[in-house]
Design a protein around this motif. Sequence first.
Motif, PDB file in Angstrom:
ATOM      1  N   HIS A  43      61.062  24.318  33.719  1.00 52.90           N
ATOM      2  CA  HIS A  43      60.595  23.275  32.796  1.00 52.90           C
ATOM      3  C   HIS A  43      59.491  23.797  31.869  1.00 52.90           C
ATOM      4  CE1 HIS A  43      60.407  19.119  31.508  1.00 52.90           C
ATOM      5  NE2 HIS A  43      59.093  19.196  31.529  1.00 52.90           N
ATOM      6  N   SER A  44      58.813  24.875  32.268  1.00 54.57           N
ATOM      7  CA  SER A  44      57.765  25.472  31.430  1.00 54.57           C
ATOM      8  C   SER A  44      58.331  25.913  30.080  1.00 54.57           C
ATOM      9  CB  SER A  44      57.139  26.681  32.128  1.00 54.57           C
ATOM     10  OG  SER A  44      56.554  26.316  33.343  1.00 54.57           O
ATOM     11  N   PHE A  45      59.614  26.308  30.072  1.00 50.90           N
ATOM     12  CA  PHE A  45      60.223  26.755  28.823  1.00 50.90           C
ATOM     13  C   PHE A  45      60.327  25.608  27.822  1.00 50.90           C
ATOM     14  CE2 PHE A  45      61.766  29.918  31.874  1.00 50.90           C
ATOM     15  CZ  PHE A  45      61.323  31.067  31.236  1.00 50.90           C
ATOM     16  N   ARG A  46      60.492  24.405  28.298  1.00 47.34           N
ATOM     17  CA  ARG A  46      60.526  23.233  27.418  1.00 47.34           C
ATOM     18  C   ARG A  46      59.169  23.055  26.739  1.00 47.34           C
ATOM     19  NH1 ARG A  46      63.495  18.683  26.555  1.00 47.34           N
ATOM     20  NH2 ARG A  46      62.370  16.720  26.279  1.00 47.34           N
ATOM     21  N   HIS A  47      58.098  23.211  27.530  1.00 43.82           N
ATOM     22  CA  HIS A  47      56.753  23.112  26.961  1.00 43.82           C
ATOM     23  C   HIS A  47      56.507  24.239  25.955  1.00 43.82           C
ATOM     24  CE1 HIS A  47      55.283  19.919  29.614  1.00 43.82           C
ATOM     25  NE2 HIS A  47      56.071  20.463  30.520  1.00 43.82           N
ATOM     26  N   SER A  48      56.940  25.445  26.302  1.00 44.14           N
ATOM     27  CA  SER A  48      56.766  26.593  25.401  1.00 44.14           C
ATOM     28  C   SER A  48      57.514  26.372  24.096  1.00 44.14           C
ATOM     29  CB  SER A  48      57.261  27.878  26.064  1.00 44.14           C
ATOM     30  OG  SER A  48      56.502  28.153  27.207  1.00 44.14           O
ATOM     31  N   TYR A  49      58.736  25.879  24.208  1.00 47.87           N
ATOM     32  CA  TYR A  49      59.547  25.630  23.022  1.00 47.87           C
ATOM     33  C   TYR A  49      58.859  24.616  22.113  1.00 47.87           C
ATOM     34  CZ  TYR A  49      63.686  24.542  20.204  1.00 47.87           C
ATOM     35  OH  TYR A  49      64.563  24.353  19.162  1.00 47.87           O
ATOM     36  N   ALA A  50      58.366  23.530  22.699  1.00 46.50           N
ATOM     37  CA  ALA A  50      57.674  22.510  21.905  1.00 46.50           C
ATOM     38  C   ALA A  50      56.448  23.102  21.221  1.00 46.50           C
ATOM     39  CB  ALA A  50      57.266  21.339  22.799  1.00 46.50           C
ATOM     40  N   THR A  51      55.703  23.933  21.945  1.00 50.87           N
ATOM     41  CA  THR A  51      54.504  24.554  21.384  1.00 50.87           C
ATOM     42  C   THR A  51      54.867  25.491  20.235  1.00 50.87           C
ATOM     43  OG1 THR A  51      53.384  24.390  23.511  1.00 50.87           O
ATOM     44  CG2 THR A  51      52.491  25.971  21.932  1.00 50.87           C
ATOM     45  N   LEU A  52      55.911  26.288  20.421  1.00 45.57           N
ATOM     46  CA  LEU A  52      56.339  27.209  19.354  1.00 45.57           C
ATOM     47  C   LEU A  52      56.796  26.441  18.110  1.00 45.57           C
ATOM     48  CD1 LEU A  52      58.247  29.884  21.452  1.00 45.57           C
ATOM     49  CD2 LEU A  52      56.076  30.188  20.238  1.00 45.57           C
ATOM     50  N   LEU A  53      57.514  25.350  18.310  1.00 45.71           N
ATOM     51  CA  LEU A  53      57.935  24.545  17.158  1.00 45.71           C
ATOM     52  C   LEU A  53      56.726  23.986  16.411  1.00 45.71           C
ATOM     53  CD1 LEU A  53      60.995  22.576  18.623  1.00 45.71           C
ATOM     54  CD2 LEU A  53      61.014  24.642  17.221  1.00 45.71           C
ATOM     55  N   GLU A  54      55.734  23.561  17.166  1.00 49.83           N
ATOM     56  CA  GLU A  54      54.507  23.049  16.545  1.00 49.83           C
ATOM     57  C   GLU A  54      53.790  24.164  15.795  1.00 49.83           C
ATOM     58  OE1 GLU A  54      51.500  20.514  15.371  1.00 49.83           O
ATOM     59  OE2 GLU A  54      53.381  19.942  16.319  1.00 49.83           O
ATOM     60  N   GLU A  55      53.731  25.348  16.395  1.00 47.15           N
ATOM     61  CA  GLU A  55      53.072  26.480  15.734  1.00 47.15           C
ATOM     62  C   GLU A  55      53.782  26.876  14.443  1.00 47.15           C
ATOM     63  OE1 GLU A  55      52.590  29.703  18.486  1.00 47.15           O
ATOM     64  OE2 GLU A  55      51.065  28.635  19.635  1.00 47.15           O
ATOM     65  N   LEU A  56      55.076  26.648  14.398  1.00 50.25           N
ATOM     66  CA  LEU A  56      55.834  26.930  13.177  1.00 50.25           C
ATOM     67  C   LEU A  56      55.630  25.847  12.123  1.00 50.25           C
ATOM     68  CD1 LEU A  56      59.169  28.204  14.764  1.00 50.25           C
ATOM     69  CD2 LEU A  56      57.476  29.568  13.518  1.00 50.25           C
ATOM     70  N   GLN A  57      54.817  24.841  12.471  1.00 46.28           N
ATOM     71  CA  GLN A  57      54.496  23.726  11.584  1.00 46.28           C
ATOM     72  C   GLN A  57      55.742  22.968  11.134  1.00 46.28           C
ATOM     73  OE1 GLN A  57      52.115  25.544   8.516  1.00 46.28           O
ATOM     74  NE2 GLN A  57      50.339  25.678   9.846  1.00 46.28           N
ATOM     75  N   LEU A  58      56.667  22.815  12.069  1.00 42.13           N
ATOM     76  CA  LEU A  58      57.864  22.042  11.759  1.00 42.13           C
ATOM     77  C   LEU A  58      57.516  20.556  11.820  1.00 42.13           C
ATOM     78  CD1 LEU A  58      60.449  24.123  13.785  1.00 42.13           C
ATOM     79  CD2 LEU A  58      59.991  24.181  11.335  1.00 42.13           C
ATOM     80  N   PRO A  59      58.240  19.735  11.086  1.00 40.88           N
ATOM     81  CA  PRO A  59      57.939  18.305  11.080  1.00 40.88           C
ATOM     82  C   PRO A  59      58.020  17.703  12.485  1.00 40.88           C
ATOM     83  CG  PRO A  59      59.490  18.865   9.341  1.00 40.88           C
ATOM     84  CD  PRO A  59      59.337  20.087  10.191  1.00 40.88           C
ATOM     85  N   GLN A  60      57.128  16.762  12.770  1.00 37.97           N
ATOM     86  CA  GLN A  60      57.113  16.130  14.088  1.00 37.97           C
ATOM     87  C   GLN A  60      58.446  15.476  14.423  1.00 37.97           C
ATOM     88  OE1 GLN A  60      53.704  13.527  14.029  1.00 37.97           O
ATOM     89  NE2 GLN A  60      52.425  15.085  15.000  1.00 37.97           N
ATOM     90  N   VAL A  61      59.100  14.889  13.444  1.00 39.80           N
ATOM     91  CA  VAL A  61      60.373  14.229  13.693  1.00 39.80           C
ATOM     92  C   VAL A  61      61.439  15.251  14.112  1.00 39.80           C
ATOM     93  CG1 VAL A  61      61.181  14.212  11.288  1.00 39.80           C
ATOM     94  CG2 VAL A  61      61.969  12.447  12.886  1.00 39.80           C
ATOM     95  N   TYR A  62      61.369  16.446  13.550  1.00 40.24           N
ATOM     96  CA  TYR A  62      62.302  17.506  13.952  1.00 40.24           C
ATOM     97  C   TYR A  62      62.052  17.898  15.404  1.00 40.24           C
ATOM     98  CZ  TYR A  62      64.843  21.875  14.168  1.00 40.24           C
ATOM     99  OH  TYR A  62      65.712  22.862  14.549  1.00 40.24           O
ATOM    100  N   ILE A  63      60.790  18.080  15.748  1.00 44.70           N
ATOM    101  CA  ILE A  63      60.433  18.444  17.123  1.00 44.70           C
ATOM    102  C   ILE A  63      60.883  17.334  18.073  1.00 44.70           C
ATOM    103  CG2 ILE A  63      58.530  18.939  18.692  1.00 44.70           C
ATOM    104  CD1 ILE A  63      57.044  20.117  16.212  1.00 44.70           C
TER     105      ILE A  63
END
Length: 142
Positions: free
Chosen positions: A82-102
């Motif tokens: 499940h840690s990979f789910r958290h990592s993925y969310a963090t990486l998407l945020e770091e890429l400054q992707l829109p919140q709705v996309y995340i």
Amino acid sequence: MLKIGLVKGSVRSIDISKELYNMLEKLITKQKAIKLAAGESYHNERFIFAKTNGYPQHAKQIANHLKQLLKLCKIEDKYTPHSFRHSYATLLEELQLPQVYIQKQLGYSSFETTQSTYIHITDNIKKEASAKISNLAKSFLQ
């Protein structure tokens, strides 16, 4: 676009890179060959990550495999699948992707009503996001 889900109501579509799509296609082809070899004894629920009998691996088995890999790599064993789910969310945020996309990538069911109803992901955002994620993955491999 890939549809995923384990239980009714959790099926959702996510964007993935062409490379990941190709990898999944290979796994599906491999699973079809296993199914053909097993014949009628194969439990066919179309799992991609299935054992040779067609049933999915238990979560505990996957966690144990991860624990062994972490030990081999001399990494703290505090991580779970499940840690990979958290990592993925963090990486998407770091890429400054829109919140709705995340939100849509992770399958969150709730988000502020205005944003869920009125903010849409365009084809350009999907292409750019997929390219950014693919480039990030490639950078890890270099």
